[in-house]
Design a protein around this motif. Structure first.
Motif, PDB file in Angstrom:
ATOM      1  N   GLU A   1     -32.207  49.241 -62.994  1.00 29.21           N
ATOM      2  CA  GLU A   1     -32.917  50.303 -63.719  1.00 29.21           C
ATOM      3  C   GLU A   1     -33.933  49.734 -64.696  1.00 29.21           C
ATOM      4  OE1 GLU A   1     -29.552  52.323 -65.397  1.00 29.21           O
ATOM      5  OE2 GLU A   1     -29.414  53.680 -63.685  1.00 29.21           O
ATOM      6  N   GLY A   2     -34.027  48.423 -64.735  1.00 30.23           N
ATOM      7  CA  GLY A   2     -34.980  47.771 -65.634  1.00 30.23           C
ATOM      8  C   GLY A   2     -34.415  47.425 -66.995  1.00 30.23           C
ATOM      9  N   LYS A   3     -33.139  47.755 -67.209  1.00 28.56           N
ATOM     10  CA  LYS A   3     -32.533  47.493 -68.530  1.00 28.56           C
ATOM     11  C   LYS A   3     -32.207  46.020 -68.713  1.00 28.56           C
ATOM     12  CE  LYS A   3     -30.091  51.873 -68.636  1.00 28.56           C
ATOM     13  NZ  LYS A   3     -28.745  52.345 -68.319  1.00 28.56           N
ATOM     14  N   PHE A   4     -32.426  45.541 -69.925  1.00 36.34           N
ATOM     15  CA  PHE A   4     -32.050  44.159 -70.221  1.00 36.34           C
ATOM     16  C   PHE A   4     -31.356  44.068 -71.571  1.00 36.34           C
ATOM     17  CE2 PHE A   4     -36.289  44.645 -72.059  1.00 36.34           C
ATOM     18  CZ  PHE A   4     -36.144  44.065 -73.309  1.00 36.34           C
ATOM     19  N   GLU A   5     -30.626  42.974 -71.763  1.00 37.95           N
ATOM     20  CA  GLU A   5     -29.881  42.750 -73.003  1.00 37.95           C
ATOM     21  C   GLU A   5     -29.867  41.255 -73.295  1.00 37.95           C
ATOM     22  OE1 GLU A   5     -26.048  45.011 -74.295  1.00 37.95           O
ATOM     23  OE2 GLU A   5     -25.405  43.204 -73.251  1.00 37.95           O
ATOM     24  N   LEU A   6     -30.401  40.873 -74.439  1.00 39.63           N
ATOM     25  CA  LEU A   6     -30.377  39.477 -74.881  1.00 39.63           C
ATOM     26  C   LEU A   6     -29.402  39.392 -76.044  1.00 39.63           C
ATOM     27  CD1 LEU A   6     -34.245  38.958 -74.906  1.00 39.63           C
ATOM     28  CD2 LEU A   6     -32.672  38.074 -73.179  1.00 39.63           C
ATOM     29  N   LYS A   7     -28.352  38.593 -75.874  1.00 43.48           N
ATOM     30  CA  LYS A   7     -27.285  38.559 -76.877  1.00 43.48           C
ATOM     31  C   LYS A   7     -27.401  37.347 -77.787  1.00 43.48           C
ATOM     32  CE  LYS A   7     -23.823  41.106 -74.280  1.00 43.48           C
ATOM     33  NZ  LYS A   7     -22.667  41.000 -73.399  1.00 43.48           N
ATOM     34  N   ASP A   8     -26.741  37.434 -78.943  1.00 41.28           N
ATOM     35  CA  ASP A   8     -26.601  36.297 -79.871  1.00 41.28           C
ATOM     36  C   ASP A   8     -27.935  35.732 -80.327  1.00 41.28           C
ATOM     37  OD1 ASP A   8     -23.820  36.446 -79.660  1.00 41.28           O
ATOM     38  OD2 ASP A   8     -23.810  35.175 -77.880  1.00 41.28           O
ATOM     39  N   VAL A   9     -28.890  36.611 -80.608  1.00 41.79           N
ATOM     40  CA  VAL A   9     -30.204  36.144 -81.047  1.00 41.79           C
ATOM     41  C   VAL A   9     -30.194  36.016 -82.572  1.00 41.79           C
ATOM     42  CG1 VAL A   9     -32.673  36.579 -81.015  1.00 41.79           C
ATOM     43  CG2 VAL A   9     -31.240  37.402 -79.119  1.00 41.79           C
ATOM     44  N   PRO A  10     -30.378  34.792 -83.095  1.00 44.53           N
ATOM     45  CA  PRO A  10     -30.396  34.620 -84.548  1.00 44.53           C
ATOM     46  C   PRO A  10     -31.655  35.255 -85.154  1.00 44.53           C
ATOM     47  CG  PRO A  10     -30.347  32.494 -83.392  1.00 44.53           C
ATOM     48  CD  PRO A  10     -30.586  33.548 -82.374  1.00 44.53           C
ATOM     49  N   ALA A  11     -31.585  35.553 -86.446  1.00 45.37           N
ATOM     50  CA  ALA A  11     -32.762  36.091 -87.129  1.00 45.37           C
ATOM     51  C   ALA A  11     -33.923  35.111 -86.993  1.00 45.37           C
ATOM     52  CB  ALA A  11     -32.439  36.326 -88.596  1.00 45.37           C
ATOM     53  N   GLY A  12     -35.129  35.657 -86.817  1.00 42.73           N
ATOM     54  CA  GLY A  12     -36.287  34.777 -86.669  1.00 42.73           C
ATOM     55  C   GLY A  12     -37.441  35.502 -86.018  1.00 42.73           C
ATOM     56  N   ASN A  13     -38.528  34.774 -85.857  1.00 45.81           N
ATOM     57  CA  ASN A  13     -39.717  35.328 -85.203  1.00 45.81           C
ATOM     58  C   ASN A  13     -39.859  34.726 -83.811  1.00 45.81           C
ATOM     59  OD1 ASN A  13     -40.525  36.819 -87.530  1.00 45.81           O
ATOM     60  ND2 ASN A  13     -41.208  34.875 -88.410  1.00 45.81           N
ATOM     61  N   TYR A  14     -40.010  35.590 -82.833  1.00 45.13           N
ATOM     62  CA  TYR A  14     -40.041  35.140 -81.433  1.00 45.13           C
ATOM     63  C   TYR A  14     -41.178  35.827 -80.689  1.00 45.13           C
ATOM     64  CZ  TYR A  14     -35.251  34.000 -82.728  1.00 45.13           C
ATOM     65  OH  TYR A  14     -34.142  33.521 -83.371  1.00 45.13           O
ATOM     66  N   GLU A  15     -41.371  35.334 -79.473  1.00 45.92           N
ATOM     67  CA  GLU A  15     -42.222  36.046 -78.546  1.00 45.92           C
ATOM     68  C   GLU A  15     -41.331  36.501 -77.401  1.00 45.92           C
ATOM     69  OE1 GLU A  15     -46.855  35.497 -77.455  1.00 45.92           O
ATOM     70  OE2 GLU A  15     -45.552  33.791 -77.095  1.00 45.92           O
ATOM     71  N   LEU A  16     -41.345  37.799 -77.109  1.00 45.28           N
ATOM     72  CA  LEU A  16     -40.570  38.311 -75.992  1.00 45.28           C
ATOM     73  C   LEU A  16     -41.459  38.307 -74.751  1.00 45.28           C
ATOM     74  CD1 LEU A  16     -37.855  40.792 -75.689  1.00 45.28           C
ATOM     75  CD2 LEU A  16     -39.918  41.489 -74.485  1.00 45.28           C
ATOM     76  N   VAL A  17     -40.959  37.668 -73.711  1.00 43.45           N
ATOM     77  CA  VAL A  17     -41.729  37.544 -72.476  1.00 43.45           C
ATOM     78  C   VAL A  17     -40.986  38.278 -71.367  1.00 43.45           C
ATOM     79  CG1 VAL A  17     -42.821  35.954 -70.845  1.00 43.45           C
ATOM     80  CG2 VAL A  17     -42.468  35.253 -73.234  1.00 43.45           C
ATOM     81  N   VAL A  18     -41.716  39.104 -70.627  1.00 44.83           N
ATOM     82  CA  VAL A  18     -41.160  39.717 -69.418  1.00 44.83           C
ATOM     83  C   VAL A  18     -41.878  39.109 -68.222  1.00 44.83           C
ATOM     84  CG1 VAL A  18     -40.678  41.834 -68.142  1.00 44.83           C
ATOM     85  CG2 VAL A  18     -40.727  41.881 -70.643  1.00 44.83           C
ATOM     86  N   TRP A  19     -41.098  38.583 -67.286  1.00 41.45           N
ATOM     87  CA  TRP A  19     -41.630  38.016 -66.039  1.00 41.45           C
ATOM     88  C   TRP A  19     -41.380  39.033 -64.938  1.00 41.45           C
ATOM     89  CZ3 TRP A  19     -39.709  36.684 -61.233  1.00 41.45           C
ATOM     90  CH2 TRP A  19     -40.450  35.763 -60.468  1.00 41.45           C
ATOM     91  N   TYR A  20     -42.461  39.562 -64.368  1.00 37.20           N
ATOM     92  CA  TYR A  20     -42.338  40.614 -63.355  1.00 37.20           C
ATOM     93  C   TYR A  20     -42.387  40.069 -61.934  1.00 37.20           C
ATOM     94  CZ  TYR A  20     -43.287  43.868 -67.154  1.00 37.20           C
ATOM     95  OH  TYR A  20     -43.225  44.572 -68.330  1.00 37.20           O
ATOM     96  N   GLY A  21     -42.847  38.843 -61.796  1.00 39.39           N
ATOM     97  CA  GLY A  21     -43.013  38.246 -60.469  1.00 39.39           C
ATOM     98  C   GLY A  21     -43.965  37.086 -60.637  1.00 39.39           C
TER      99      GLY A  21
ATOM    100  N   GLY B   1     -46.613  34.700 -61.481  1.00 37.65           N
ATOM    101  CA  GLY B   1     -47.897  34.799 -62.169  1.00 37.65           C
ATOM    102  C   GLY B   1     -48.119  36.075 -62.963  1.00 37.65           C
ATOM    103  N   LYS B   2     -47.089  36.885 -63.136  1.00 40.49           N
ATOM    104  CA  LYS B   2     -47.294  38.169 -63.822  1.00 40.49           C
ATOM    105  C   LYS B   2     -46.291  38.323 -64.970  1.00 40.49           C
ATOM    106  CE  LYS B   2     -47.714  43.073 -62.769  1.00 40.49           C
ATOM    107  NZ  LYS B   2     -47.587  44.086 -61.695  1.00 40.49           N
ATOM    108  N   THR B   3     -46.785  38.220 -66.203  1.00 39.18           N
ATOM    109  CA  THR B   3     -45.909  38.328 -67.368  1.00 39.18           C
ATOM    110  C   THR B   3     -46.545  39.195 -68.445  1.00 39.18           C
ATOM    111  OG1 THR B   3     -46.879  36.327 -68.307  1.00 39.18           O
ATOM    112  CG2 THR B   3     -44.823  36.052 -67.091  1.00 39.18           C
ATOM    113  N   SER B   4     -45.720  39.684 -69.353  1.00 37.28           N
ATOM    114  CA  SER B   4     -46.208  40.299 -70.593  1.00 37.28           C
ATOM    115  C   SER B   4     -45.592  39.531 -71.754  1.00 37.28           C
ATOM    116  CB  SER B   4     -45.823  41.779 -70.660  1.00 37.28           C
ATOM    117  OG  SER B   4     -44.428  41.924 -70.823  1.00 37.28           O
ATOM    118  N   ARG B   5     -46.303  39.499 -72.878  1.00 43.47           N
ATOM    119  CA  ARG B   5     -45.815  38.798 -74.072  1.00 43.47           C
ATOM    120  C   ARG B   5     -46.050  39.667 -75.293  1.00 43.47           C
ATOM    121  NH1 ARG B   5     -45.173  33.368 -74.479  1.00 43.47           N
ATOM    122  NH2 ARG B   5     -45.096  32.368 -72.460  1.00 43.47           N
TER     123      ARG B   5
END
Ligand SMILES: [Cu+2]
Length: 216
Positions: free
Chosen positions: A169-189, A191-195
Motif C-alpha cells: 500500500e506504499g506504507k513505510f516505517e523507519l524505527k529507532d531514529v535518533p533525534a537529528g537532521n536527516y534527508e529522507l530518500v524514497v527510491w521508486y526504481g 534512477g528515480k528518487t525523491s529527497r
C-alpha cells in the motif's frame, strides 16, 4: 565483552528517545509491472512465474551512532524461483553479504555489470552451493541472469543503517531514529528518487512524512 555491553547500553539509550518515522509513498510512481514473456512456456516443462512486484525503498541519509550501524543486518538472500528473482529490489547496508540461492531445477547464471560491483556467479541449480557477493560500495546494483533475459532485480546498497521497504500500500516505517537532521530518500526504481529534509527533535516519538514527488 565490554564493547558488547556498551553497544547494548547505547541501544537501550537510543530506544528511550528515538522516533519512528512513518509515511506513504505514491505507488503510481513505481514502474508498471511488465507481463513476463511466455517464451519459455511453449513446449517447456518449466513455467515462468509473474515478475516480482515493484517496491519502493525509503531510507535516511545522515549521521548515525555506531550502535545503529552495528544493529543493521549484515546479510541477505536473493532467491531465484520460478525463473524470476524473488523480489524486484533488495536494500542492504554497505558491507552486507548477499547469498543467491537457486531454487529452480534449471540453471541460472546471475551477474551484474554495475560499476560499484560487477560479478558473475556462474551456473548452478537447486541443491548446489549458491554464489555469494559482499557489497562494500553504495550504489544501485542491477542484477540479471545470463540465461533468462527477462530476469532482473536490483540490490540497493545503502550508506545508511536506517531503511525500510514500503509495503504493497506504499506504507513505510523507519524505527529507532535518533533525534537529528536527516534527508529522507524514497527510491521508486532504477534512477528515480525523491529527497527531502526531515528533522526529529528529542521529544518526538512519532514523525509522519509526506514524500515529495520524485525527480526523474
Ligand atoms: Cu536464469
Amino acid at each position: 565483552m565490554i564493547k558488547l555491553l556498551l553497544t547494548l547500553a547505547c541501544l537501550g539509550a537510543l530506544n528511550l528517545n528515538a522516533a519512528t518515522v512513518t509515511g506513504v509513498v505514491d505507488l503510481d510512481e513505481l514502474p508498471s509491472t511488465k507481463r513476463s514473456n511466455n517464451r519459455y512456456q511453449r513446449g517447456a516443462a518449466e513455467q515462468v512465474a509473474p515478475a516480482p512486484e515493484p517496491q519502493a525503498v525509503v531510507y535516511l541519509d545522515g549521521e548515525f551512532p555506531q550502535a545503529l550501524w552495528d544493529a543493521a543486518p549484515k546479510s541477505g538472500e536473493l532467491i531465484q524461483r520460478g525463473l524470476q528473482f524473488e523480489v524486484s529490489v533488495m536494500p542492504v547496508t554497505k558491507g552486507a553479504m548477499v547469498v543467491f540461492p537457486n531454487e529452480d531445477e534449471t540453471f541460472h547464471n546471475v551477474f551484474s555489470y554495475s560499476p560499484e560491483k560487477s560479478f558473475d556467479l556462474g551456473r548452478y541449480r537447486k541443491g548446489e552451493e549458491p554464489g555469494t557477493v559482499v557489497f562494500e560500495e553504495p550504489g544501485e546494483i542491477a542484477v540479471f541472469c545470463e540465461i533468462h533475459r527477462h530476469m532482473r532485480s536490483t540490490i540497493l546498497v545503502l550508506d545508511t543503517p536506517v531503511f525500510a521497504l514500503a509495503d504493497s500500500e506504499g506504507k513505510f516505517e523507519l524505527k529507532d531514529v535518533p533525534a537529528g537532521n536527516y534527508e529522507l530518500v524514497v527510491w521508486y526504481g532504477p534512477g528515480k528518487t525523491s529527497r527531502q529534509p526531515v528533522s526529529i527533535s528529542a521529544d518526538q516519538e512519532n514523525v509522519t512524512v509526506e514524500p515529495v514527488a520524485p525527480g526523474k
